[in-house]
Design a protein around this motif. Structure first.
Motif, PDB file in Angstrom:
ATOM      1  N   ALA A   1     -19.102   0.973  31.953  1.00 26.22           N
ATOM      2  CA  ALA A   1     -18.436   0.796  33.255  1.00 26.22           C
ATOM      3  C   ALA A   1     -18.033  -0.662  33.453  1.00 26.22           C
ATOM      4  CB  ALA A   1     -19.366   1.246  34.383  1.00 26.22           C
ATOM      5  N   LYS A   2     -18.916  -1.567  33.013  1.00 31.42           N
ATOM      6  CA  LYS A   2     -18.626  -2.997  33.180  1.00 31.42           C
ATOM      7  C   LYS A   2     -17.362  -3.411  32.418  1.00 31.42           C
ATOM      8  CE  LYS A   2     -20.633  -7.602  32.964  1.00 31.42           C
ATOM      9  NZ  LYS A   2     -19.563  -8.192  32.158  1.00 31.42           N
ATOM     10  N   ASP A   3     -17.153  -2.802  31.239  1.00 26.12           N
ATOM     11  CA  ASP A   3     -15.946  -3.130  30.457  1.00 26.12           C
ATOM     12  C   ASP A   3     -14.686  -2.898  31.288  1.00 26.12           C
ATOM     13  OD1 ASP A   3     -17.421  -3.786  28.220  1.00 26.12           O
ATOM     14  OD2 ASP A   3     -17.289  -1.770  27.361  1.00 26.12           O
ATOM     15  N   MET A   4     -14.684  -1.824  32.076  1.00 21.55           N
ATOM     16  CA  MET A   4     -13.503  -1.517  32.896  1.00 21.55           C
ATOM     17  C   MET A   4     -13.508  -2.344  34.168  1.00 21.55           C
ATOM     18  SD  MET A   4     -13.348   2.571  32.159  1.00 21.55           S
ATOM     19  CE  MET A   4     -15.092   2.841  31.957  1.00 21.55           C
ATOM     20  N   ARG A   5     -14.692  -2.488  34.757  1.00 19.37           N
ATOM     21  CA  ARG A   5     -14.813  -3.253  36.001  1.00 19.37           C
ATOM     22  C   ARG A   5     -14.354  -4.706  35.819  1.00 19.37           C
ATOM     23  NH1 ARG A   5     -18.196  -1.932  40.484  1.00 19.37           N
ATOM     24  NH2 ARG A   5     -17.997  -3.635  41.939  1.00 19.37           N
ATOM     25  N   ASP A   6     -14.687  -5.297  34.677  1.00 22.31           N
ATOM     26  CA  ASP A   6     -14.272  -6.687  34.421  1.00 22.31           C
ATOM     27  C   ASP A   6     -12.754  -6.820  34.564  1.00 22.31           C
ATOM     28  OD1 ASP A   6     -16.823  -7.604  33.966  1.00 22.31           O
ATOM     29  OD2 ASP A   6     -16.691  -7.521  31.787  1.00 22.31           O
ATOM     30  N   SER A   7     -12.018  -5.880  33.958  1.00 17.27           N
ATOM     31  CA  SER A   7     -10.554  -5.974  34.070  1.00 17.27           C
ATOM     32  C   SER A   7     -10.101  -5.719  35.502  1.00 17.27           C
ATOM     33  CB  SER A   7      -9.865  -4.975  33.125  1.00 17.27           C
ATOM     34  OG  SER A   7      -9.808  -5.509  31.818  1.00 17.27           O
ATOM     35  N   LEU A   8     -10.591  -4.643  36.106  1.00 14.31           N
ATOM     36  CA  LEU A   8     -10.125  -4.296  37.457  1.00 14.31           C
ATOM     37  C   LEU A   8     -10.396  -5.426  38.445  1.00 14.31           C
ATOM     38  CD1 LEU A   8     -11.205  -0.540  37.702  1.00 14.31           C
ATOM     39  CD2 LEU A   8      -9.020  -1.477  37.039  1.00 14.31           C
ATOM     40  N   SER A   9     -11.579  -6.045  38.336  1.00 11.98           N
ATOM     41  CA  SER A   9     -11.894  -7.100  39.312  1.00 11.98           C
ATOM     42  C   SER A   9     -11.057  -8.343  39.033  1.00 11.98           C
ATOM     43  CB  SER A   9     -13.391  -7.403  39.332  1.00 11.98           C
ATOM     44  OG  SER A   9     -13.790  -7.870  38.082  1.00 11.98           O
ATOM     45  N   TRP A  10     -10.811  -8.633  37.762  1.00 12.34           N
ATOM     46  CA  TRP A  10      -9.963  -9.803  37.461  1.00 12.34           C
ATOM     47  C   TRP A  10      -8.488  -9.510  37.695  1.00 12.34           C
ATOM     48  CZ3 TRP A  10     -11.085 -14.753  37.320  1.00 12.34           C
ATOM     49  CH2 TRP A  10     -12.409 -15.129  37.108  1.00 12.34           C
TER      50      TRP A  10
END
Ligand SMILES: Cc1cc2nc3c(=O)[nH]c(=O)nc-3n(C[C@H](O)[C@H](O)[C@H](O)COP(=O)(O)O)c2cc1C
Length: 240
Positions: A133-142
């Motif tokens: 989940a973090k792999d996707m969250r990193d992009s979405l938040s940035w």
């Protein structure tokens, strides 16, 4: 409302079922566009950096990336799904996200992203659903999104949905249906709140862009930030 779904796998297994459970209560009120990976972006970033230096339209994979970029910009709600593969999102998901490096805040974020809402759904047999989940969250938040809800599951039994105990299946279904109902009740005409963390990232990058612009006023990202008025008083979360 419009929903864009990025599926990290084409396989119609557990991840697919979880995504379907989430979408079910939203189907009658949403226009849903789905992308399946790797089918809809079967290419790796070559590292040429033309998207950073010139324009994303010159990417060798623009034929795949541009339709996804358009659907992401048009959607009110973004849904990203992936099983954990060796503790991370699938390689296909990562390959797709690499193509959107130019949309990270230190480069050329889309102002539309700051008001969007996103959902991430992951599952793993035993462990790794959090790091996936973090792999996707990193992009979405940035990309500038503050409102990101994550739904992560451990199967702890079998990798086939049919073989999971009924109690497990119904608790997952209940959780995703409740999540979907929550998302169905949102008034999407109002943009999501921009968090302090997102604003802090923006202001840190703003200093960086100002310094880069002093060194080279022709720098692509600097010109983009300047044209948007972000180096003056305009802010991407204040949309009109
Ligand atoms: C290549 C591969 C790697 C996997 N790695 C993990 C892992 O690191 N941790 C884990 O708990 N499950 C792992 N799994 C299981 C998946 O996370 C998932 O539970 C399983 O593939 C069922 O989901 P699906 O039907 O959507 O593919 C892996 C599966 C595959 C195919």
């Amino acid at each position: 409302m419009k929903i864009t779904v990025i599926n990290g796998t084409e396989y119609k297994g557990v991840t697919y079922r979880l995504k379907e459970m989430f979408l079910e209560p939203l189907r009658d009120k949403a226009e849903i566009t789905e992308f399946y990976l790797p089918r809809d972006c079967p290419a790796f970033c070559a590292g040429c950096k033309v998207c950073f230096g010139k324009d994303q339209k010159f990417c060798k994979d623009a034929q795949y990336v541009q339709p996804i970029a358009k659907a992401l910009l048009e959607a009110d709600l973004l849904v990203f799904t992936s099983p954990a593969y060796v503790f991370h999102a699938t390689g296909a998901m990562k390959a797709m996200l690499d193509h959107f490096g130019y949309r990270w805040m230190p480069h050329r974020p889309a102002k539309e992203m700051f008001g969007k809402r996103a959902v991430i759904i992951t599952q793993a047999l035993g462990a790794g659903e959090g790091s996936a989940a973090k792999d996707m969250r990193d992009s979405l938040s940035w990309w500038g999104i503050s409102y990101i809800k994550t739904y992560r599951y451990k199967l702890m039994g079998d990798i086939k949905w049919e073989n999971l105990p009924e109690k497990k299946r119904s608790s997952i279904a209940k959780s995703l249906t409740a999540a979907a109902k929550k998302f169905a009740s949102i008034d999407y005409r109002k943009p999501a709140h921009t968090s302090l963390i997102t604003k802090a990232k923006f202001y840190a990058v703003r200093i960086l862009q100002k310094n880069l612009g002093k060194r080279n006023p022709e720098y692509t990202d600097y010109k983009y930030w300047k044209a948007n008025g972000w180096l003056d008083k305009a802010r991407p979360w204040k949309q009109n």
